[in-house]
Design a protein around this motif. Structure first.
Motif, PDB file in Angstrom:
ATOM      1  N   MET A  20     -38.127   9.908  -3.928  1.00 35.66           N
ATOM      2  CA  MET A  20     -37.922  11.280  -4.337  1.00 35.66           C
ATOM      3  C   MET A  20     -36.965  12.002  -3.399  1.00 35.66           C
ATOM      4  N   ALA A  21     -37.161  11.809  -2.095  1.00 34.39           N
ATOM      5  CA  ALA A  21     -36.281  12.473  -1.123  1.00 34.39           C
ATOM      6  C   ALA A  21     -34.835  12.030  -1.327  1.00 34.39           C
ATOM      7  N   GLY A  22     -34.626  10.745  -1.600  1.00 33.46           N
ATOM      8  CA  GLY A  22     -33.281  10.239  -1.821  1.00 33.46           C
ATOM      9  C   GLY A  22     -32.627  10.847  -3.043  1.00 33.46           C
ATOM     10  N   LEU A  23     -33.370  10.904  -4.142  1.00 32.55           N
ATOM     11  CA  LEU A  23     -32.819  11.492  -5.361  1.00 32.55           C
ATOM     12  C   LEU A  23     -32.451  12.957  -5.147  1.00 32.55           C
ATOM     13  N   MET A  24     -33.349  13.685  -4.495  1.00 35.81           N
ATOM     14  CA  MET A  24     -33.065  15.100  -4.251  1.00 35.81           C
ATOM     15  C   MET A  24     -31.876  15.269  -3.313  1.00 35.81           C
ATOM     16  N   ASP A  25     -31.858  14.514  -2.238  1.00 34.68           N
ATOM     17  CA  ASP A  25     -30.758  14.627  -1.286  1.00 34.68           C
ATOM     18  C   ASP A  25     -29.435  14.251  -1.943  1.00 34.68           C
ATOM     19  N   GLY A  26     -29.424  13.153  -2.657  1.00 34.61           N
ATOM     20  CA  GLY A  26     -28.186  12.730  -3.318  1.00 34.61           C
ATOM     21  C   GLY A  26     -27.720  13.714  -4.363  1.00 34.61           C
ATOM     22  N   SER A  27     -28.662  14.256  -5.119  1.00 35.79           N
ATOM     23  CA  SER A  27     -28.301  15.203  -6.164  1.00 35.79           C
ATOM     24  C   SER A  27     -27.753  16.500  -5.597  1.00 35.79           C
ATOM     25  N   LEU A  28     -28.284  16.946  -4.485  1.00 35.18           N
ATOM     26  CA  LEU A  28     -27.858  18.233  -3.942  1.00 35.18           C
ATOM     27  C   LEU A  28     -26.731  18.121  -2.920  1.00 35.18           C
ATOM     28  N   SER A  29     -26.824  17.174  -1.993  1.00 37.26           N
ATOM     29  CA  SER A  29     -25.844  17.137  -0.898  1.00 37.26           C
ATOM     30  C   SER A  29     -24.445  16.750  -1.361  1.00 37.26           C
ATOM     31  N   THR A  30     -24.329  16.016  -2.440  1.00 40.87           N
ATOM     32  CA  THR A  30     -23.004  15.587  -2.897  1.00 40.87           C
ATOM     33  C   THR A  30     -22.320  16.622  -3.783  1.00 40.87           C
ATOM     34  N   LEU A  31     -23.031  17.674  -4.155  1.00 41.24           N
ATOM     35  CA  LEU A  31     -22.412  18.706  -4.994  1.00 41.24           C
ATOM     36  C   LEU A  31     -21.243  19.385  -4.285  1.00 41.24           C
ATOM     37  N   ALA A  32     -21.426  19.708  -3.011  1.00 41.77           N
ATOM     38  CA  ALA A  32     -20.420  20.483  -2.284  1.00 41.77           C
ATOM     39  C   ALA A  32     -19.047  19.817  -2.265  1.00 41.77           C
ATOM     40  N   PRO A  33     -18.933  18.572  -1.814  1.00 43.91           N
ATOM     41  CA  PRO A  33     -17.593  17.996  -1.775  1.00 43.91           C
ATOM     42  C   PRO A  33     -16.975  17.803  -3.157  1.00 43.91           C
ATOM     43  N   ILE A  34     -17.780  17.456  -4.132  1.00 43.39           N
ATOM     44  CA  ILE A  34     -17.240  17.217  -5.475  1.00 43.39           C
ATOM     45  C   ILE A  34     -16.642  18.498  -6.053  1.00 43.39           C
ATOM     46  N   PHE A  35     -17.441  19.561  -6.054  1.00 47.26           N
ATOM     47  CA  PHE A  35     -16.963  20.797  -6.667  1.00 47.26           C
ATOM     48  C   PHE A  35     -15.889  21.470  -5.821  1.00 47.26           C
ATOM     49  N   ALA A  36     -15.964  21.362  -4.505  1.00 51.41           N
ATOM     50  CA  ALA A  36     -14.919  21.941  -3.657  1.00 51.41           C
ATOM     51  C   ALA A  36     -13.577  21.253  -3.913  1.00 51.41           C
ATOM     52  N   VAL A  37     -13.582  19.934  -3.973  1.00 51.12           N
ATOM     53  CA  VAL A  37     -12.334  19.194  -4.216  1.00 51.12           C
ATOM     54  C   VAL A  37     -11.820  19.466  -5.626  1.00 51.12           C
ATOM     55  N   ALA A  38     -12.710  19.496  -6.607  1.00 48.41           N
ATOM     56  CA  ALA A  38     -12.282  19.753  -7.989  1.00 48.41           C
ATOM     57  C   ALA A  38     -11.623  21.121  -8.115  1.00 48.41           C
ATOM     58  N   LEU A  39     -12.220  22.124  -7.491  1.00 50.58           N
ATOM     59  CA  LEU A  39     -11.679  23.473  -7.619  1.00 50.58           C
ATOM     60  C   LEU A  39     -10.464  23.705  -6.730  1.00 50.58           C
ATOM     61  N   ALA A  40     -10.382  23.011  -5.618  1.00 50.18           N
ATOM     62  CA  ALA A  40      -9.228  23.180  -4.722  1.00 50.18           C
ATOM     63  C   ALA A  40      -7.995  22.468  -5.257  1.00 50.18           C
ATOM     64  N   THR A  41      -8.188  21.293  -5.835  1.00 54.49           N
ATOM     65  CA  THR A  41      -7.038  20.488  -6.256  1.00 54.49           C
ATOM     66  C   THR A  41      -6.749  20.565  -7.745  1.00 54.49           C
ATOM     67  N   HIS A  42      -7.739  20.932  -8.530  1.00 55.90           N
ATOM     68  CA  HIS A  42      -7.642  20.918  -9.998  1.00 55.90           C
ATOM     69  C   HIS A  42      -7.357  19.510 -10.520  1.00 55.90           C
ATOM     70  N   GLN A  43      -7.753  18.517  -9.735  1.00 51.98           N
ATOM     71  CA  GLN A  43      -7.534  17.116 -10.078  1.00 51.98           C
ATOM     72  C   GLN A  43      -8.893  16.393 -10.156  1.00 51.98           C
ATOM     73  N   PRO A  44      -9.404  16.151 -11.368  1.00 52.04           N
ATOM     74  CA  PRO A  44     -10.701  15.493 -11.498  1.00 52.04           C
ATOM     75  C   PRO A  44     -10.746  14.129 -10.813  1.00 52.04           C
ATOM     76  N   HIS A  45      -9.613  13.436 -10.808  1.00 52.08           N
ATOM     77  CA  HIS A  45      -9.545  12.107 -10.190  1.00 52.08           C
ATOM     78  C   HIS A  45      -9.877  12.192  -8.692  1.00 52.08           C
ATOM     79  N   TYR A  46      -9.358  13.209  -8.020  1.00 51.11           N
ATOM     80  CA  TYR A  46      -9.645  13.396  -6.597  1.00 51.11           C
ATOM     81  C   TYR A  46     -11.123  13.734  -6.383  1.00 51.11           C
ATOM     82  N   ALA A  47     -11.660  14.572  -7.275  1.00 53.45           N
ATOM     83  CA  ALA A  47     -13.081  14.932  -7.177  1.00 53.45           C
ATOM     84  C   ALA A  47     -13.959  13.701  -7.375  1.00 53.45           C
ATOM     85  N   PHE A  48     -13.541  12.804  -8.269  1.00 57.51           N
ATOM     86  CA  PHE A  48     -14.304  11.574  -8.479  1.00 57.51           C
ATOM     87  C   PHE A  48     -14.373  10.757  -7.191  1.00 57.51           C
ATOM     88  N   PHE A  49     -13.244  10.575  -6.530  1.00 60.47           N
ATOM     89  CA  PHE A  49     -13.237   9.787  -5.296  1.00 60.47           C
ATOM     90  C   PHE A  49     -14.015  10.477  -4.183  1.00 60.47           C
TER      91      PHE A  49
END
Length: 143
Positions: free
Chosen positions: A1-30
């Motif tokens: 449970m801790a892993g699922l919660m941590d993975g679901s929440l902690s990875t949001l920041a880099p994904i959405f920050a990169v997507a909104l900063a670059t407007h490149q979904p491919h970069y957000a994926f990586f």
């Protein structure tokens, strides 16, 4: 449970920050894939090394670490996959829907197996996710 919660929440920041900063979904994926892998490995080691299981009876540290690491990776990679969609708007919409689904599943797991109220679980998990997305969106928009 801790892993699922941590993975679901902690990875949001880099994904959405990169997507909104670059407007490149491919970069957000990586960024999301790297975050999910890094978080999974980190959680696996921290769980496996935190307790031998002898004093607490929590079981084999390698098994616990593997389960926690896999859960963390799974929680992080699910909302990363929508960024394989080449259109940013569509990728963001699908990712938000996936995050919503993840929050519902996490709340259900806490209700079903930990006897925590579903609404209470959903509100607390969603609050954490909203704080993270808000901060990452602000960082991404500033970039």
């Amino acid at each position: 449970m801790a892993g699922l919660m941590d993975g679901s929440l902690s990875t949001l920041a880099p994904i959405f920050a990169v997507a909104l900063a670059t407007h490149q979904p491919h970069y957000a994926f990586f960024a999301g894939l790297a975050s999910a892998i890094g978080a999974g490995v980190s959680m696996a080691f921290s769980e496996g090394l935190s307790d031998t299981g002898d004093l607490t009876g929590r079981g084999n540290p390698y098994l616990r670490g593997s389960i926690t690491g896999a859960g963390t990776f799974l929680g992080g990679v699910l909302h990363t996959l929508p960024f394989l969609i080449p259109q940013l708007r569509a990728a963001l919409i699908v990712a938000v829907v996936v995050v919503g689904f993840e929050l519902l599943v996490l709340s259900w797991i806490r209700w079903r197996f930990f006897k925590t109220g579903f609404v209470r679980s959903f509100v607390s998990i969603t609050l954490g996710g909203a704080i993270i997305v808000g901060i990452s969106a602000a960082i991404g928009a500033a970039g």
